[in-house]
Design an enzyme around this catalytic site. Sequence first.
Site, mmCIF file in Angstrom:
data_model
loop_
_atom_site.group_PDB
_atom_site.id
_atom_site.type_symbol
_atom_site.label_atom_id
_atom_site.label_comp_id
_atom_site.label_asym_id
_atom_site.label_seq_id
_atom_site.Cartn_x
_atom_site.Cartn_y
_atom_site.Cartn_z
ATOM 1 N N ASP A 57 0.859 -1.202 0.000
ATOM 2 C CA ASP A 57 0.000 0.000 0.000
ATOM 3 C C ASP A 57 0.889 1.244 0.000
ATOM 4 O O ASP A 57 0.994 1.938 1.002
ATOM 5 C CB ASP A 57 -0.905 -0.041 1.237
ATOM 6 C CG ASP A 57 -1.894 1.121 1.274
ATOM 7 O OD1 ASP A 57 -1.941 1.902 0.310
ATOM 8 O OD2 ASP A 57 -2.630 1.221 2.284
ATOM 9 N N LYS A 59 0.362 3.720 -2.008
ATOM 10 C CA LYS A 59 -0.460 4.828 -2.532
ATOM 11 C C LYS A 59 0.337 5.649 -3.517
ATOM 12 O O LYS A 59 0.538 6.861 -3.368
ATOM 13 C CB LYS A 59 -0.989 5.705 -1.396
ATOM 14 C CG LYS A 59 -1.959 4.968 -0.497
ATOM 15 C CD LYS A 59 -2.663 5.880 0.473
ATOM 16 C CE LYS A 59 -3.499 5.067 1.425
ATOM 17 N NZ LYS A 59 -2.670 4.211 2.342
ATOM 18 N N ASP A 62 2.755 9.690 -8.353
ATOM 19 C CA ASP A 62 3.864 10.508 -8.850
ATOM 20 C C ASP A 62 3.794 10.578 -10.380
ATOM 21 O O ASP A 62 2.859 10.063 -10.987
ATOM 22 C CB ASP A 62 5.194 9.895 -8.362
ATOM 23 C CG ASP A 62 6.212 10.975 -8.042
ATOM 24 O OD1 ASP A 62 6.445 11.852 -8.904
ATOM 25 O OD2 ASP A 62 6.778 10.943 -6.932
HETATM 26 O O1 NUP Z 1 -8.958 5.075 2.253
HETATM 27 C C1 NUP Z 1 -8.120 4.406 2.819
HETATM 28 N N1 NUP Z 1 -8.187 4.244 4.175
HETATM 29 C C2 NUP Z 1 -7.280 3.488 4.884
HETATM 30 O O2 NUP Z 1 -7.388 3.413 6.113
HETATM 31 C C3 NUP Z 1 -7.085 3.760 2.126
HETATM 32 C C4 NUP Z 1 -6.170 2.971 2.817
HETATM 33 N N2 NUP Z 1 -5.213 2.344 2.134
HETATM 34 N N3 NUP Z 1 -6.263 2.837 4.181
HETATM 35 C C5 NUP Z 1 -5.282 1.994 4.889
HETATM 36 O O3 NUP Z 1 -5.941 0.931 5.563
HETATM 37 C C6 NUP Z 1 -4.495 2.743 5.957
HETATM 38 O O4 NUP Z 1 -3.381 3.346 5.363
HETATM 39 C C7 NUP Z 1 -4.162 1.652 6.959
HETATM 40 O O5 NUP Z 1 -3.010 0.943 6.537
HETATM 41 C C8 NUP Z 1 -5.368 0.716 6.861
HETATM 42 C C9 NUP Z 1 -6.445 0.963 7.899
HETATM 43 O O6 NUP Z 1 -5.994 0.711 9.188
HETATM 44 P P1 NUP Z 1 -6.999 0.648 10.461
HETATM 45 O O7 NUP Z 1 -7.730 1.938 10.502
HETATM 46 O O8 NUP Z 1 -7.900 -0.539 10.239
HETATM 47 O O9 NUP Z 1 -6.060 0.458 11.609
#
Ligand code: NUP
Length: 212
Positions: A57, A59, A62
């Site tokens: 992940d 994200k 760039d």
């Molecule tokens: O919209 C998003 N929300 C999110 O929380 C996109 C994500 N990739 N995440 C990721 O999901 C965030 O970066 C983290 O790694 C995980 C959520 O973690 P938690 O809130 O369940 O602890």
Amino acid sequence: MERRTGIIAALDTTNALNIAREIREYVDAFKVNYPLVLSEGISVVKELSSYGPVIADFKIADVPHISAMIAEIAFENGAKAVITHGFTGSDSVKAVLDVASRYNGEVYVVTELSSAGGQEFMTGVAERIVEMARNLGCHGLIAPATRPERIRKLRELAGNMQILSPGVGAQGGKAAEAIRAGADFVIVGRSIYEGNAVENARLLAEQLKEVI
Ligand code: NUP
């Protein structure tokens, strides 16, 4: 991504390897993010891969040649999939997809963040991001479990793409509700790794059996 339990564990914890080993029977994949990789090194992706598929992940957001370099590092180190932003536009997403195809890897595109701030800018363009991801042949989307009505809407436009949905538990979203709204998987971090991870993962898997 192949679905058995519908759970993807977000391992945003330095104890990731131990937790992955303990909970692997309850989850379909592991997701790593910057906090883990920046503190443990990229080799953690390969190490985790021995317990299940790993989604990087990063994200990615760039210009295309840098986005491609980031994706290359993820796949070279054993990632099965990467998460890229979509707001960068199609050239960057396409660059990531081109790298993924050389590794037989998958690309998931963020539509709108699950946090409240995700609504400030991203909700307004999320439908267009879905359309772009679908046209380019991306494997799936990231859509917010905190707003099931948005999952429902984006599902209508997603075609065959899978939807992975973060925001369950600690952020307020409900796993079963996200799946019912059209998500294929939920992404769960703190609600698994804080406290008794094995018990948390087991209970969640049990709960999701009814909706999967
Ligand atoms: O919209 C998003 N929300 C999110 O929380 C996109 C994500 N990739 N995440 C990721 O999901 C965030 O970066 C983290 O790694 C995980 C959520 O973690 P938690 O809130 O369940 O602890």
